[in-house]
Design a protein around this motif. Structure first.
Motif, short mmCIF file in Angstrom:
data_model
loop_
_atom_site.label_atom_id
_atom_site.label_comp_id
_atom_site.label_asym_id
_atom_site.label_seq_id
_atom_site.Cartn_x
_atom_site.Cartn_y
_atom_site.Cartn_z
N GLN A 101 0.83 -1.21 0.00
CA GLN A 101 0.00 0.00 0.00
C GLN A 101 0.86 1.26 0.00
OE1 GLN A 101 -2.45 -1.21 3.38
NE2 GLN A 101 -4.21 -1.45 2.02
N GLU A 102 2.00 1.21 0.68
CA GLU A 102 2.91 2.36 0.64
C GLU A 102 3.45 2.56 -0.77
OE1 GLU A 102 6.56 4.37 0.37
OE2 GLU A 102 6.62 2.18 0.49
N MET A 153 1.98 1.60 -3.54
CA MET A 153 0.88 2.05 -4.38
C MET A 153 0.75 3.57 -4.33
SD MET A 153 -1.66 -1.05 -3.32
CE MET A 153 -3.16 -0.17 -3.62
N ALA A 174 -5.48 1.11 -6.34
CA ALA A 174 -5.67 -0.27 -5.93
C ALA A 174 -4.85 -1.14 -6.87
CB ALA A 174 -7.14 -0.68 -5.98
N LEU A 193 -6.58 -5.08 -3.65
CA LEU A 193 -5.98 -4.41 -2.49
C LEU A 193 -6.04 -2.91 -2.71
CD1 LEU A 193 -4.43 -4.67 0.20
CD2 LEU A 193 -2.31 -4.57 -1.15
N ARG A 202 -5.55 1.20 -1.75
CA ARG A 202 -4.39 1.92 -1.21
C ARG A 202 -4.45 2.01 0.32
NH1 ARG A 202 -3.01 7.88 -3.36
NH2 ARG A 202 -3.33 6.78 -5.33
N SER A 203 -5.62 1.96 0.86
CA SER A 203 -5.77 1.92 2.31
C SER A 203 -6.91 0.98 2.66
CB SER A 203 -6.04 3.31 2.88
OG SER A 203 -7.26 3.83 2.39
#
Length: 432
Positions: free
Chosen positions: A75-76, A78, A85, A113, A115-116
């Motif tokens: 996510q970091e 991304m 996502a 997935l 980003r958060s």
């Protein structure tokens, strides 16, 4: 130097296509008494194979905490690369992040997935309960019926995350028909390769990953030594197939090996032609196994008995080239420079120019897939980072005569690269 690009894909490198065994593609529990018997398929198992021991006590699986850290790193990355996502199909990368072992088919099953927040799983409705058995991170499972579009479901999820016009990263192994289906369902969004995220995580190995790779490399080298100790002139590939299957089974593992003899060693990936072990003739043994999903890939070239002076010279040049590559692999070095270091040794010894006798790249990334990011090859200026792992496999192949390849996997630390396994000392005594 396995041809395989995915985790132990059955049949891709099996050197014995007609064997009745095929045990390397089966769970050890399905081998029955074959793992313990002194004979398999009518072929006697030598004492060195029977002496191999289970490695289970050495294996420490990847923890859920480590996988949570992987998801957070994804996510970091991304955010760094402007992705809202990423979408992953079933397969190695899904296993890497979640521990789910789900291999893809024409039916879409995968993970989105964002980003958060937690991952969201997309699965055929009739597979929901099977998916829930494996899901450990997040609880959002979306299902689609056989008469519905899973791509519309992904588009809906992107809208729910406020990203219907944003950027969706697509894992590189998602089939083309699937990525075009996703694109058609969300025409206002941008699709981009998710490789900066997936490779950005997977290419850097943790201590736990390195430990599993060490077990895999140790097991492969132990099996190769047992095979070498047991070979006799007149034996065929069928003998080695039985020994490989039974040897890995005795260790509680699955794996493969290819073996090529004489002039066929001059072909980097050998031949399917039947071959017989001969005295004083080069033998090339290649491939590996996997431990908790992590791979080894080792090649040894040797003779039974005396080798010719030319064979010894070629072996020594290849060994020197392998050492030059190891010395050149350090954080900050361009990946192409590692190939160049090995190739220079080979060309300077008279086996050039370029790819004339050393006909392939120096190495490939390795981890959960036997071939993964990145490649040690001319034209790749990417910088090596600490934590990366590669094969180191120079070779010299003389058409119509013989070839020598030496391959060990290496991992790069802050102070340089180290092999997982000791270098082969000589063509006549490959294990010292």
């Amino acid at each position: 130097m396995s041809k395989r690009h995915d985790a132990m894909h059955p049949g891709r490198r099996r050197f014995l296509q007609s064997t009745a065994l095929g045990a390397a593609a089966l769970p050890v529990a399905m081998l029955g008494a074959g793992a313990k018997a002194a004979e398999v398929g009518g072929i006697k198992l030598p004492a060195a194979i029977l002496a191999l021991q289970p490695v289970k006590s050495q294996v420490v699986p990847i923890t859920d905490d480590e996988r949570r850290a992987r998801l957070a790193k994804a996510q970091e990355l991304m955010g760094r690369h402007g992705m809202d996502a990423i979408y992953l199909d079933g397969g190695t990368t899904l296993d890497y992040y979640t521990g789910m072992r789900w291999w893809t088919s024409e039916r879409l099953m995968g993970m989105l997935l964002p980003r958060s927040g937690d991952p969201v799983y997309i699965t055929p409705a009739f597979e929901r309960s099977r998916a829930l058995e494996q899901i450990r991170f997040g609880h959002d499972v979306r299902t689609w019926q056989e008469n519905e579009s899973p791509y519309a479901l992904i588009a809906q999820l992107m809208r729910e995350h406020g990203a219907s016009t944003g950027t969706l990263g697509i894992e590189e192994k998602v089939p083309f028909f699937r990525s075009t289906g996703i694109a058609a369902a969300m025409p206002q969004a941008k699709l981009a390769p998710a490789t900066p995220v997936t490779a950005g995580c997977r290419a850097i190995k943790s201590p736990a990953e390195l430990a599993l790779m060490q077990v895999a490399n140790n097991a492969t080298l132990a099996l190769y030594k047992a095979i070498w100790q047991s070979l006799e002139p007149g034996m065929t590939q069928q003998h080695i197939a039985a020994w490989v299957d039974a040897g890995y089974a005795r260790m509680g593992l699955r794996g493969e090996a290819s073996i090529n003899v004489g002039t066929y060693t001059a072909l980097p990936h050998g031949s399917r032609e039947p071959q017989v072990i001969r005295d004083a003739t080069p033998v090339m043994l290649d491939d590996g196994c996997y431990v908790e999903g992590y791979q080894s890939d080792i090649t040894r070239t040797f003779t039974l008995g005396k080798a010719s002076d030319q064979m010894k010279r070629v072996f020594d040049v290849v060994a020197k080239a392998q050492r030059a590559a190891l010395a050149a692999a350090h954080p900050g070095a361009a990946m192409e420079s590692v190939d160049a270091a090995a190739r220079k040794v080979i060309v300077d010894a008279g086996y050039g120019p370029g790819y004339t006798y050393f006909s392939h790249r120096l190495g490939h990334g390795i981890g959960m897939d036997m071939h993964e990011w990145y490649y040690l090859v001319e034209g790749n200026p990417r910088k090596i980072e600490a934590g990366m792992c590669f094969s180191d496999e120079p070779g010299i192949y003389i058409p119509g005569e013989f070839g020598v390849r030496l391959e060990d996997d290496m991992h790069v630390g802050a102070d340089g690269a180290r092999w997982f396994t000791p270098q082969s000392p000589s063509i006549e005594r490959p294990f010292g």
